[in-house]
Design an enzyme around this catalytic site. Structure first.
Site, PDB file in Angstrom:
ATOM      1  N   ASP A  20      85.212  -7.143  11.251  1.00 28.29           N
ATOM      2  CA  ASP A  20      85.890  -5.877  11.045  1.00 28.29           C
ATOM      3  C   ASP A  20      87.395  -6.205  11.012  1.00 28.29           C
ATOM      4  OD1 ASP A  20      86.265  -2.990  11.178  1.00 28.29           O
ATOM      5  OD2 ASP A  20      86.914  -3.331  13.232  1.00 28.29           O
ATOM      6  N   LEU A  21      88.189  -5.315  10.465  1.00 26.75           N
ATOM      7  CA  LEU A  21      89.625  -5.622  10.336  1.00 26.75           C
ATOM      8  C   LEU A  21      90.444  -4.978  11.469  1.00 26.75           C
ATOM      9  CD1 LEU A  21      91.890  -6.904   8.637  1.00 26.75           C
ATOM     10  CD2 LEU A  21      91.913  -4.819   7.255  1.00 26.75           C
ATOM     11  N   ASP A  22      90.537  -3.646  11.413  1.00 17.87           N
ATOM     12  CA  ASP A  22      91.370  -2.940  12.395  1.00 17.87           C
ATOM     13  C   ASP A  22      90.762  -3.075  13.788  1.00 17.87           C
ATOM     14  OD1 ASP A  22      93.117  -1.198  13.672  1.00 17.87           O
ATOM     15  OD2 ASP A  22      91.988   0.576  13.102  1.00 17.87           O
ATOM     16  N   THR A  80      95.989  -2.162  13.247  1.00 13.62           N
ATOM     17  CA  THR A  80      96.596  -1.198  12.323  1.00 13.62           C
ATOM     18  C   THR A  80      96.434   0.225  12.840  1.00 13.62           C
ATOM     19  OG1 THR A  80      94.566  -1.473  11.042  1.00 13.62           O
ATOM     20  CG2 THR A  80      96.547  -2.462  10.128  1.00 13.62           C
ATOM     21  N   LYS A 131      89.044   5.566  15.126  1.00 12.90           N
ATOM     22  CA  LYS A 131      88.885   4.118  14.956  1.00 12.90           C
ATOM     23  C   LYS A 131      87.561   3.776  14.277  1.00 12.90           C
ATOM     24  CE  LYS A 131      92.142   2.626  18.391  1.00 12.90           C
ATOM     25  NZ  LYS A 131      92.400   1.961  19.670  1.00 12.90           N
ATOM     26  N   GLY A 132      87.650   3.016  13.192  1.00 14.31           N
ATOM     27  CA  GLY A 132      86.451   2.593  12.465  1.00 14.31           C
ATOM     28  C   GLY A 132      85.883   3.661  11.544  1.00 14.31           C
ATOM     29  N   ARG A 182      88.627   7.314   5.894  1.00 15.25           N
ATOM     30  CA  ARG A 182      89.825   8.146   5.738  1.00 15.25           C
ATOM     31  C   ARG A 182      89.497   9.638   5.694  1.00 15.25           C
ATOM     32  NH1 ARG A 182      93.281   6.524   0.696  1.00 15.25           N
ATOM     33  NH2 ARG A 182      92.882   4.506   1.673  1.00 15.25           N
ATOM     34  N   SER A 201      84.987  -4.023   6.446  1.00 17.17           N
ATOM     35  CA  SER A 201      85.919  -2.994   6.955  1.00 17.17           C
ATOM     36  C   SER A 201      85.758  -1.677   6.209  1.00 17.17           C
ATOM     37  CB  SER A 201      87.356  -3.506   6.782  1.00 17.17           C
ATOM     38  OG  SER A 201      88.286  -2.454   6.910  1.00 17.17           O
ATOM     39  N   ALA A 202      86.056  -0.579   6.907  1.00 18.34           N
ATOM     40  CA  ALA A 202      86.027   0.751   6.264  1.00 18.34           C
ATOM     41  C   ALA A 202      87.283   1.004   5.441  1.00 18.34           C
ATOM     42  CB  ALA A 202      85.905   1.824   7.340  1.00 18.34           C
ATOM     43  N   SER A 203      88.295   0.174   5.616  1.00 17.64           N
ATOM     44  CA  SER A 203      89.600   0.473   4.997  1.00 17.64           C
ATOM     45  C   SER A 203      89.655   0.167   3.503  1.00 17.64           C
ATOM     46  CB  SER A 203      90.695  -0.332   5.697  1.00 17.64           C
ATOM     47  OG  SER A 203      91.925  -0.093   5.040  1.00 17.64           O
ATOM     48  N   ASN A 211      92.500  -0.231   2.220  1.00 15.17           N
ATOM     49  CA  ASN A 211      93.720  -1.041   2.142  1.00 15.17           C
ATOM     50  C   ASN A 211      93.491  -2.460   2.644  1.00 15.17           C
ATOM     51  OD1 ASN A 211      95.739   1.074   1.319  1.00 15.17           O
ATOM     52  ND2 ASN A 211      94.992   2.036   3.191  1.00 15.17           N
ATOM     53  N   LYS A 221      80.142   3.363   8.516  1.00 17.74           N
ATOM     54  CA  LYS A 221      79.516   2.943   9.770  1.00 17.74           C
ATOM     55  C   LYS A 221      79.273   4.222  10.588  1.00 17.74           C
ATOM     56  CE  LYS A 221      82.644  -1.048   9.577  1.00 17.74           C
ATOM     57  NZ  LYS A 221      83.853  -1.682  10.154  1.00 17.74           N
ATOM     58  N   GLU A 257      83.090  -6.672  15.955  1.00 20.68           N
ATOM     59  CA  GLU A 257      83.456  -5.253  15.828  1.00 20.68           C
ATOM     60  C   GLU A 257      84.108  -4.694  17.090  1.00 20.68           C
ATOM     61  OE1 GLU A 257      83.724  -2.305  14.600  1.00 20.68           O
ATOM     62  OE2 GLU A 257      83.044  -2.561  12.551  1.00 20.68           O
ATOM     63  N   ASP A 258      85.077  -3.794  16.913  1.00 26.42           N
ATOM     64  CA  ASP A 258      85.712  -3.156  18.068  1.00 26.42           C
ATOM     65  C   ASP A 258      85.275  -1.703  18.262  1.00 26.42           C
ATOM     66  OD1 ASP A 258      87.186  -2.272  15.733  1.00 26.42           O
ATOM     67  OD2 ASP A 258      88.630  -1.414  17.142  1.00 26.42           O
TER      68      ASP A 258
END
Ligand code: B16
Ligand code: MG
Length: 214
Positions: free
Chosen positions: A11-13, A19, A47-48, A51, A116-118, A120, A147, A171-172
Site C-alpha cells: 500500500d502507499l499512504d 500522504t 485512510k485507505g 477519493r 494503492s487506492a490513490s 496519484n 478496499k 497495509e496500514d
C-alpha cells in the site's frame, strides 16, 4: 512467511509515505469553504478510502447535501490542492526503512508491486524517486472496487504473474488488511495490533523488517 514470499505488494499512504497529512489539509480547506470544521479525528476515517468515498464521509460529517455535479467539482478542487502539496514531496519523506526494505527484497529476487487506492500513486512514486523499484503499479486508476474488496491485490498479484498465496500484502488500513486476506494473500499490518488484528503479523513500520548487513 516473509522468508518464503515471492511477491510483495505495498500500500502507499501510511506504508511507504505519509500522504494522509496532505490529504487532510486539502479536505480541511474544502470543509472550511463549505462552512464546517473537519478534524484530524474525522480524517482517520478517510485512510485507505477512495477519493469519492472520502468526500461522501466528509459531507456526512458536515451535514452537507450536494448534487453529483457539485460533488465532482468538490473532489476536483480538493485534488488540485492536494496535488500542489504532493508536488513538493521529497525522497526524504519516504517512511523509515521503506526504501531499504524494497532494496533488500529486490536483492533477494522478490517481485514488488504497489496496491494503492490513490489515483496519484504513480506521480508520488516518481516524486519520491522509487518508481523503478516496482515491477507493477496497481492504483486507483486501474481498479473500480475499493478496499476491502480484494480487486487491487488480485490485480497486483496477477501483474506479478504470481498466485496470491505466494504474495504478502503490507497495509496500514483495516479495510486494506481485509482486502489482502480476501485476496488470499498473507498480510503484514503496519500500525497498531488493536486495529490491524486480522493481519498475520503486525509491525510498527517497515524499518522493523529491514535486516542489518552482517
Ligand atoms: P487520491 P492508499 C489512499 O491511499 C489514501 O489512504 C486515502 O486517504 C485516499 O483518499 C486514497 O488513497 C485516494 O487518493 O485522491 O490520490 O486518488 O493508502 O490506498 O495508498
Ligand atoms: Mg494506506
Amino acid at each position: 512467511m516473509l522468508e518464503t514470499m515471492k511477491g510483495a505488494i505495498f500500500d502507499l499512504d501510511g506504508v511507504i509515505v505519509d500522504t494522509a497529512k496532505y490529504h487532510y489539509l486539502a479536505w480541511r480547506s474544502l470543509a472550511r469553504r463549505l462552512g464546517f470544521e473537519f478534524t484530524e479525528a474525522h480524517n482517520e476515517r478517510l485512510k485507505g478510502v477512495s477519493r469519492m468515498e472520502s468526500l461522501r464521509i466528509l459531507l456526512e460529517v458536515g451535514g452537507v447535501e450536494a448534487t453529483k455535479e457539485e460533488r465532482e467539482q468538490m473532489a476536483a478542487d480538493k485534488n488540485r490542492e492536494y496535488v500542489e502539496f504532493i508536488s513538493k514531496l521529497e525522497p526524504s519523506e519516504i517512511l523509515p526503512g521503506a526504501k531499504a526494505y524494497l532494496l533488500q527484497l529486490r536483492e533477494r529476487g522478490v517481485k514488488i508491486a504497489l496496491g494503492s487506492a490513490s489515483k496519484n500513486a504513480a506521480f508520488i512514486l516518481d516524486r519520491l524517486g522509487i518508481a523503478e523499484l516496482f515491477d507493477a503499479v496497481i492504483d486507483g486508476t486501474k481498479v473500480s472496487k475499493a478496499k476491502p474488496d480484494p480487486e487491487v491485490f488480485l490485480s497486483a498479484s496477477a501483474a506479478l504473474a504470481l498466485p496470491p498465496s505466494d504474495c504478502v500484502v503490507f497495509e496500514d488500513a483495516e479495510a486494506g488488511v481485509q482486502a489482502g486476506k480476501a485476496a488470499g494473500c498473507r498480510v503484514v499490518g503496519i500500525g497498531s495490533p488493536d486495529i490491524l488484528g486480522a493481519a498475520d503479523l503486525v509491525v510498527g513500520g517497515l524499518h522493523e523488517l529491514v535486516q542489518s548487513a552482517r
